[in-house]
Design a protein around this motif. Structure first.
Motif, mmCIF file in Angstrom:
data_model
loop_
_atom_site.group_PDB
_atom_site.id
_atom_site.type_symbol
_atom_site.label_atom_id
_atom_site.label_comp_id
_atom_site.label_asym_id
_atom_site.label_seq_id
_atom_site.Cartn_x
_atom_site.Cartn_y
_atom_site.Cartn_z
ATOM 1 N N LEU A 161 -16.846 -50.388 -49.256
ATOM 2 C CA LEU A 161 -17.613 -51.389 -48.123
ATOM 3 C C LEU A 161 -19.046 -51.283 -48.104
ATOM 4 C CD1 LEU A 161 -14.994 -50.727 -45.626
ATOM 5 C CD2 LEU A 161 -14.856 -51.996 -46.446
ATOM 6 N N ALA A 162 -19.412 -49.923 -48.498
ATOM 7 C CA ALA A 162 -20.717 -50.238 -48.189
ATOM 8 C C ALA A 162 -21.735 -48.957 -48.949
ATOM 9 C CB ALA A 162 -21.396 -49.846 -46.748
ATOM 10 N N GLU A 163 -22.963 -49.410 -50.110
ATOM 11 C CA GLU A 163 -23.778 -48.411 -50.387
ATOM 12 C C GLU A 163 -24.999 -47.878 -49.753
ATOM 13 O OE1 GLU A 163 -25.869 -48.770 -55.014
ATOM 14 O OE2 GLU A 163 -23.265 -49.050 -54.633
ATOM 15 N N GLN A 164 -25.568 -47.551 -49.896
ATOM 16 C CA GLN A 164 -26.692 -47.049 -48.983
ATOM 17 C C GLN A 164 -27.694 -46.067 -50.216
ATOM 18 O OE1 GLN A 164 -25.658 -45.278 -45.278
ATOM 19 N NE2 GLN A 164 -24.571 -47.666 -44.667
ATOM 20 N N HIS A 165 -28.975 -46.285 -50.376
ATOM 21 C CA HIS A 165 -29.771 -45.359 -50.739
ATOM 22 C C HIS A 165 -30.919 -45.329 -49.593
ATOM 23 C CE1 HIS A 165 -28.261 -45.663 -54.218
ATOM 24 N NE2 HIS A 165 -27.568 -47.088 -54.213
ATOM 25 N N ALA A 166 -31.466 -46.013 -49.184
ATOM 26 C CA ALA A 166 -32.744 -45.233 -48.159
ATOM 27 C C ALA A 166 -32.168 -44.925 -46.850
ATOM 28 C CB ALA A 166 -33.237 -47.033 -48.158
ATOM 29 N N GLN A 215 -36.724 -46.446 -51.185
ATOM 30 C CA GLN A 215 -35.178 -47.287 -52.370
ATOM 31 C C GLN A 215 -35.838 -48.116 -53.013
ATOM 32 O OE1 GLN A 215 -32.652 -49.052 -50.095
ATOM 33 N NE2 GLN A 215 -31.446 -49.908 -51.561
ATOM 34 N N ARG A 216 -37.211 -49.039 -53.108
ATOM 35 C CA ARG A 216 -37.793 -49.893 -53.999
ATOM 36 C C ARG A 216 -37.924 -48.974 -55.095
ATOM 37 N NH1 ARG A 216 -42.557 -53.014 -51.180
ATOM 38 N NH2 ARG A 216 -41.052 -54.406 -49.540
ATOM 39 N N LEU A 217 -38.577 -48.591 -55.211
ATOM 40 C CA LEU A 217 -39.185 -47.421 -55.947
ATOM 41 C C LEU A 217 -38.199 -46.228 -56.902
ATOM 42 C CD1 LEU A 217 -43.120 -46.139 -54.431
ATOM 43 C CD2 LEU A 217 -42.099 -48.376 -56.313
ATOM 44 N N LEU A 220 -36.884 -43.809 -55.963
ATOM 45 C CA LEU A 220 -36.896 -42.354 -55.682
ATOM 46 C C LEU A 220 -36.248 -42.024 -54.934
ATOM 47 C CD1 LEU A 220 -40.977 -42.624 -55.603
ATOM 48 C CD2 LEU A 220 -39.626 -41.994 -57.257
ATOM 49 N N ALA A 221 -35.215 -42.583 -54.229
ATOM 50 C CA ALA A 221 -34.254 -42.048 -52.861
ATOM 51 C C ALA A 221 -33.316 -40.712 -53.738
ATOM 52 C CB ALA A 221 -33.403 -43.330 -52.588
ATOM 53 N N ASN A 222 -33.206 -39.706 -52.621
ATOM 54 C CA ASN A 222 -32.833 -38.711 -53.434
ATOM 55 C C ASN A 222 -31.351 -38.029 -53.104
ATOM 56 O OD1 ASN A 222 -32.574 -37.712 -50.836
ATOM 57 N ND2 ASN A 222 -34.845 -36.689 -50.889
ATOM 58 N N ALA A 223 -30.860 -39.293 -52.532
ATOM 59 C CA ALA A 223 -29.190 -39.939 -52.071
ATOM 60 C C ALA A 223 -29.031 -41.220 -52.034
ATOM 61 C CB ALA A 223 -28.864 -38.205 -50.772
ATOM 62 N N TYR A 224 -27.858 -40.822 -51.816
ATOM 63 C CA TYR A 224 -26.983 -41.714 -51.882
ATOM 64 C C TYR A 224 -25.518 -41.895 -51.088
ATOM 65 C CZ TYR A 224 -23.820 -40.968 -55.478
ATOM 66 O OH TYR A 224 -22.442 -40.778 -56.379
ATOM 67 N N ARG A 225 -24.784 -42.440 -50.137
ATOM 68 C CA ARG A 225 -24.157 -42.511 -49.121
ATOM 69 C C ARG A 225 -22.900 -43.964 -50.278
ATOM 70 N NH1 ARG A 225 -26.169 -43.604 -43.492
ATOM 71 N NH2 ARG A 225 -26.673 -41.089 -43.689
ATOM 72 N N LEU A 226 -21.421 -43.887 -49.610
ATOM 73 C CA LEU A 226 -20.592 -44.382 -49.907
ATOM 74 C C LEU A 226 -20.136 -44.635 -49.078
ATOM 75 C CD1 LEU A 226 -19.713 -44.025 -53.849
ATOM 76 C CD2 LEU A 226 -20.887 -45.897 -52.715
#
Length: 358
Positions: free
Chosen positions: A271-276, A343-345, A347-353
């Motif tokens: 449902l969602a993918e988050q990086h920032a 997120q734009r660069l 450089l985010a060090n993790a992601y969440r689903l």
């Protein structure tokens, strides 16, 4: 630790543990690693290349570790992997024992981050009744999440005795101690939500963990996963000084596309993918600290053959003091300059689903 009595107490604990570590290391650390794999554990491809070689940069226990990357699916994994004896050796005194107070302080002071993780579910289920946090440690996430979801019952699962401590201290309602895949049959369809926050990278078999999650979540319930992002540009720019590599504890690094596809195959809808949102703005600070700590003489630890003398302790203190301006600069860059653009660069060090079980 400035209290002389606390220093003496720690020195006595270190001295008491030293003979056991000396015995463990009598034949060297080679026995802590298994046989090298010729194929990717995620897709089975034999097209592997070396991604990184490093040492234990946090505890400084002996050993050298290699991460390989699959050219076909991008999965990165420790190769050769730690054996059962290796897992016990390198985890010992990290989250518990000598390391318990330090790690409890680190995890216990991150309430805002934990509340953010809980809020990630609100658009999809604003009032879950039951939540299982897998890899809960001492239950600090659950304690903070109660402020966001006061009507939710939070249980915790972990293979260490920290989960039992979390229950005694009231941070979780029920403790499940053991391996998630082994416990999953007795938890079938019990939970509205299962979370795995920075857990899968520690697992010896991430696919088994995902299947266990599918078993424990009720149909229509949700799974939240957060892991280091191996595609972060920081992973390349900082090399071995990128904190999320965390060798040798982190065994698997899963590209987000791989995890999305596997969840879909198991019967989840992403449902969602988050990086920032899951980005932890500490990359430059951690890299500077790891480099300073690596260059400085070691502080006393039971896996060292003998405690450092006064000169080595003085040299360590002087080097770390000289590094304070660099640490402060790195902190400001992490929090003020990089964080808004992470997120734009890329450089985010993790992601969440966030995924729903169909």
């Amino acid at each position: 630790m400035s209290d002389p009595s606390e220093k003496r107490a720690k020195a006595e604990r270190v001295a008491a543990l030293r003979p056991a570590y000396r015995a463990d290391l009598a034949t060297g650390p080679a026995r802590f690693l298994g046989a090298r794999r010729a194929t990717c554990p995620w897709c089975g491809s034999g097209r592997l290349s070396e991604r990184l070689r490093t040492t234990d940069l946090l505890q400084h226990k002996p050993g050298r570790f290699t991460l390989d990357r699959c050219a076909d699916c991008g999965h990165i994994f420790q190769n050769p992997r730690l054996t059962e004896a290796g897992l016990e050796f390198y985890y010992r005194d990290f989250y518990d024992g000598l390391g318990e107070q330090r790690m409890s302080g680190t995890f216990g002071g991150r309430g805002a981050m934990y509340e953010g993780r809980a809020r990630a579910l609100l658009p999809y289920d604003p009032a879950p009744k039951t939540w299982l946090d897998v890899g809960t440690g001492h239950g600090h996430f659950c304690a903070s999440a109660r402020g966001v979801l006061p009507g939710t019952s939070f249980d915790g699962l972990d293979f260490t005795d920290g989960v039992e401590l979390a229950a005694r201290e009231g941070r979780i309602d029920q403790a499940h101690r053991g391996a998630f895949p082994d416990l999953a049959p007795e938890l079938t369809a019990r939970y509205d939500v299962v979370s795995m926050f920075h857990y899968l990278e520690h697992s010896t078999d991430p696919d088994r963990e995902l299947r266990a999650a599918h078993e424990a979540v009720r149909p229509g319930g949700h799974l939240l996963i957060e892991v280091p992002d191996p595609d972060s540009r920081y992973a390349r720019l900082l090399g071995r000084w990128w904190l999320p590599w965390l060798q040798p504890q982190h065994l698997h690094f899963i590209p987000v596309g791989n995890l999305r596809r596997r969840l879909t195959e198991l019967g989840f809808t992403v449902l969602a993918e988050q990086h920032a949102e899951p980005h932890d703005p500490v990359d430059l600070l951690a890299a500077v600290w790891l480099a300073l700590d690596h260059a400085a003489p070691r502080e006393d630890a039971p896996w060292l053959p003998e405690p450092p003398g006064p000169l080595r302790r003085a040299l360590r203190g002087a080097l770390l003091l000289a590094g304070v301006p660099a640490l402060l600069t790195a902190t400001l860059l992490d929090r003020l300059a990089i964080r808004p653009l992470a997120q734009r660069l890329h450089l985010a060090n993790a992601y969440r689903l966030v995924a729903r079980r169909e």
